[in-house]
Scaffold this motif. Structure first.
Motif, mmCIF file in Angstrom:
data_model
loop_
_atom_site.group_PDB
_atom_site.id
_atom_site.type_symbol
_atom_site.label_atom_id
_atom_site.label_comp_id
_atom_site.label_asym_id
_atom_site.label_seq_id
_atom_site.Cartn_x
_atom_site.Cartn_y
_atom_site.Cartn_z
ATOM 1 N N ASP A 1 49.122 2.499 43.130
ATOM 2 C CA ASP A 1 47.685 2.480 42.831
ATOM 3 C C ASP A 1 47.119 3.867 43.151
ATOM 4 O OD1 ASP A 1 45.068 1.871 42.362
ATOM 5 O OD2 ASP A 1 44.875 0.375 43.953
ATOM 6 N N THR A 2 47.390 4.814 42.282
ATOM 7 C CA THR A 2 47.139 6.229 42.572
ATOM 8 C C THR A 2 45.671 6.536 42.837
ATOM 9 O OG1 THR A 2 47.036 6.657 40.202
ATOM 10 C CG2 THR A 2 49.147 7.049 41.296
ATOM 11 N N LYS A 3 44.769 5.989 42.046
ATOM 12 C CA LYS A 3 43.351 6.328 42.209
ATOM 13 C C LYS A 3 42.808 5.843 43.551
ATOM 14 C CE LYS A 3 41.662 7.144 37.521
ATOM 15 N NZ LYS A 3 41.412 8.576 37.774
ATOM 16 N N SER A 4 43.117 4.626 43.916
ATOM 17 C CA SER A 4 42.651 4.114 45.210
ATOM 18 C C SER A 4 43.265 4.917 46.352
ATOM 19 C CB SER A 4 43.008 2.634 45.355
ATOM 20 O OG SER A 4 42.280 1.846 44.429
ATOM 21 N N PRO B 1 34.599 12.967 41.701
ATOM 22 C CA PRO B 1 35.752 12.343 42.350
ATOM 23 C C PRO B 1 36.730 11.774 41.333
ATOM 24 C CG PRO B 1 33.712 11.706 43.449
ATOM 25 C CD PRO B 1 33.330 12.411 42.180
ATOM 26 N N LEU B 2 37.905 12.395 41.243
ATOM 27 C CA LEU B 2 38.961 12.007 40.298
ATOM 28 C C LEU B 2 38.468 11.992 38.855
ATOM 29 C CD1 LEU B 2 40.752 9.176 42.311
ATOM 30 C CD2 LEU B 2 41.227 11.629 42.264
ATOM 31 N N GLY B 3 37.473 12.834 38.576
ATOM 32 C CA GLY B 3 36.992 12.963 37.205
ATOM 33 C C GLY B 3 36.140 11.808 36.715
ATOM 34 N N ARG B 4 35.715 10.930 37.608
ATOM 35 C CA ARG B 4 35.008 9.715 37.171
ATOM 36 C C ARG B 4 33.516 9.807 37.426
ATOM 37 N NH1 ARG B 4 37.810 4.003 37.936
ATOM 38 N NH2 ARG B 4 38.958 5.027 36.242
ATOM 39 N N LEU B 5 32.737 9.319 36.433
ATOM 40 C CA LEU B 5 31.283 9.210 36.509
ATOM 41 C C LEU B 5 30.885 7.787 36.159
ATOM 42 C CD1 LEU B 5 29.959 12.314 34.529
ATOM 43 C CD2 LEU B 5 29.413 11.798 36.913
ATOM 44 N N ILE C 1 37.597 18.467 49.245
ATOM 45 C CA ILE C 1 38.969 18.131 48.889
ATOM 46 C C ILE C 1 39.046 17.502 47.501
ATOM 47 C CG2 ILE C 1 38.925 15.828 49.938
ATOM 48 C CD1 ILE C 1 41.889 18.246 50.107
ATOM 49 N N GLN C 2 37.966 16.843 47.073
ATOM 50 C CA GLN C 2 37.981 16.170 45.782
ATOM 51 C C GLN C 2 37.788 17.127 44.616
ATOM 52 O OE1 GLN C 2 35.422 12.756 45.676
ATOM 53 N NE2 GLN C 2 36.449 11.747 47.373
ATOM 54 N N SER C 3 37.433 18.380 44.896
ATOM 55 C CA SER C 3 37.227 19.329 43.789
ATOM 56 C C SER C 3 38.519 19.609 43.048
ATOM 57 C CB SER C 3 36.629 20.637 44.318
ATOM 58 O OG SER C 3 37.566 21.340 45.117
ATOM 59 N N THR C 4 39.666 19.432 43.714
ATOM 60 C CA THR C 4 40.952 19.701 43.077
ATOM 61 C C THR C 4 41.925 18.539 43.249
ATOM 62 O OG1 THR C 4 41.599 20.882 45.095
ATOM 63 C CG2 THR C 4 40.767 22.199 43.278
ATOM 64 N N LEU C 5 41.395 17.369 43.525
ATOM 65 C CA LEU C 5 42.211 16.166 43.675
ATOM 66 C C LEU C 5 42.350 15.486 42.319
ATOM 67 C CD1 LEU C 5 43.566 14.238 45.795
ATOM 68 C CD2 LEU C 5 41.376 13.043 45.900
ATOM 69 N N VAL C 6 43.581 15.197 41.925
ATOM 70 C CA VAL C 6 43.863 14.645 40.595
ATOM 71 C C VAL C 6 44.714 13.394 40.740
ATOM 72 C CG1 VAL C 6 44.977 15.071 38.359
ATOM 73 C CG2 VAL C 6 43.758 16.920 39.515
ATOM 74 N N ALA C 7 44.408 12.373 39.941
ATOM 75 C CA ALA C 7 45.230 11.164 39.943
ATOM 76 C C ALA C 7 45.240 10.554 38.552
ATOM 77 C CB ALA C 7 44.697 10.143 40.956
#
Length: 498
Positions: free
Chosen positions: A374-377, A294-298, A355-361
């Motif tokens: 607040d793009t990520k939220s 999700p948004l590249g975060r671990l 949807i999160q596979s290609t969701l970027v923020a």
């Protein structure tokens, strides 16, 4: 209280860590930490995006002890540690270097990560394994400290010609494998146009010639650049100033061989997100799993456990992708289900229609003073809203950008949401369009849409696409060009300002 960037560099210098203090750059690295809205930001350069299990454990520990307890995968397959409140000690930095994280020559550590397909060496369709070329160019950079004077954005990409292509990523230099008369060559692409993928020069190289040409390209750049400048020009600016024919002539003068030329291949198309899900490798009975982040975060705990999973069931490596996801590779067929179950228990998904596979923020206003929203939220809230309302047949790239700099994604997305502040109300301009568009974000169809209105608008757009697309192969950009933006503007004409 956060520490200023210059103070951190001075502290590292006093502690004996090899840093290039005089070579300040706004681009962060392991030894070039940068102040951000939420603290100090450190970017770990991961050539080719490949990490081993021990490296995962070390990075997770730093994220826990000195950062925000998470890491972000970037669009160059780097890792970022954010919310660092105090300097990382010289002993820890040395330990990371010993583990192979960051260059052993810190002078070049700020230069952009070397990019390649995350499936290099395992893609059944690739023409050549690019990992040795990645290692050779990275070693060459480390062995030549004078290359620290290159632009921090000097970017090189190798594409082995497989299904999971990275040729459409924005790079200064692309070496793309093609089969010509039964021989594998690398076609040389160079960046001429801002925010557009590099263009084929018609030059073809044998694999063993690539390193010499990259070195010559860098050398010509340095000859025509004031190395004392803090903000170096991009390679494309130098090429355009000299003229690309002149630039390439000077490159050829530095070589011991004559450059071969061939008819340029067709324009590169966007590669898609073929890496997500379960896929057979070229190695018999082995599979890799592309995991959605999700948004590249671990979280640091997820990173640790992924490293353990890779060690237990695979070869001990995970691969970061420029789409801000990751792969676990070399999984025996009989273990695939076990790995799937572990991933599910970690709260991670591996379905391409997520949807999160290609969701970027981008980092948004919590991490960057330039961001209006607040793009990520907002991105996570949109994904949660759409999850049970729209079932996609193929990925759609939705890009949240807090300002016009578009840091998180440099190419045009299917849908781009540009943050603006309208009377202190966080709002977005909505853009759609073909990713080959010369416009930065595509075509604007709405402006000043408040976030409370945004999810319904996006839901309607996606449902229209799903209902009226010709087939599952028609991309969103192709659909928009056929369907027309004027018809999309009619979704809510009474309440949305256009």
């Amino acid at each position: 209280m956060s520490i200023r960037h210059d103070d951190l560099l001075s502290a590292l210098h006093r502690e004996g860590v090899e840093t290039l203090v005089s070579g300040f750059t706004a681009c962060p690295g392991l030894f070039y930490a940068t102040s951000a809205q939420d603290g100090i930001l450190s970017r770990l350069r991961i050539p080719g995006g490949i990490l081993n299990s021990k490296q995962c454990q070390a990075i997770a520990q730093i994220a826990d002890m000195q950062g925000g307890g998470y890491v972000d995968v970037t669009n160059r397959a780097n890792l970022q540690i954010r919310e660092i409140s105090q300097g990382i000690s010289s002993e820890v930095l040395q330990h990371l270097q010993n583990l192979g994280i960051g260059s052993h020559n810190s002078a070049i550590d700020h230069i952009r990560n070397i990019m390649t397909s995350p499936t290099a060496g395992i893609d059944p369709e690739e023409l050549i394994d690019t990992r040795p070329l990645i290692q050779s160019w990275d070693a060459y950079l480390a062995a030549h400290s004078e290359l620290s004077a290159l632009s921090a954005k000097f970017s090189v990409c190798f594409d082995g010609g497989g299904k999971v292509s990275v040729s459409d990523r924005l790079n200064d230099i692309l070496l793309r494998a093609e089969l010509i008369d039964t021989q594998v060559y690398f076609c040389l692409y160079l960046s001429f146009i801002k925010s557009q993928p590099p263009i084929n020069t018609g030059i073809i190289l044998l694999p063993e010639q690539c390193l010499s040409v990259l070195a010559a390209l860098a050398d010509v750049y340095l000859k025509h650049t004031d190395i004392q400048l803090r903000r170096k020009p991009r390679l494309q600016a130098v090429i355009n100033s000299l003229g690309w024919e002149n630039y390439l002539q000077q490159v050829e003068q530095r070589l011991s061989f004559t450059l071969q030329r061939s008819q340029p291949s067709p324009t590169i198309k966007e590669a898609g997100f073929w890496h997500i899900g379960i896929h057979p490798q070229r190695q018999e009975n082995l599979f890799y799993i592309g995991v959605v982040l999700p948004l590249g975060r671990l979280t640091s705990q997820q990173l640790r456990r992924l490293g353990n999973l890779a060690a237990k069931y695979g070869s001990g490596t995970i691969r970061l992708t420029p789409w801000q996801n990751l792969l676990i590779t070399d999984i025996p067929q009989q273990c695939v289900i076990d790995v799937q179950n572990h991933l599910t228990n970690l709260g991670l998904d591996f379905t391409v229609t997520n949807i999160q596979s290609t969701l970027v923020a981008c980092s948004g206003k919590r991490g960057c003073a330039a961001s209006a929203t607040d793009t990520k939220s907002h991105a996570l809230a949109l994904a949660d809203y759409l999850k049970n309302r729209v079932q996609l047949n193929r990925p759609i790239n939705i890009h949240f950008s807090g300002c016009a700099k578009s840091c998180a994604q440099h190419h045009t997305g299917d849908i781009t949401l540009l943050g603006v502040s309208d009377r202190n109300i966080e709002s977005y301009h909505i853009y759609v369009g073909d990713r080959d568009s010369l416009e930065q974000f595509g075509q604007k169809i709405y402006q000043d849409v408040s976030f409370t209105e945004l999810p319904v608008i996006i839901e309607q757009m996606l449902k229209i696409y799903k209902i009226h697309s010709l087939n599952s192969e028609e991309s969103f950009g192709e659909f928009v060009n056929r369907y027309g933006t004027n018809r999309l503007k009619e979704l809510r004409p009474c309440t949305i300002k256009t």
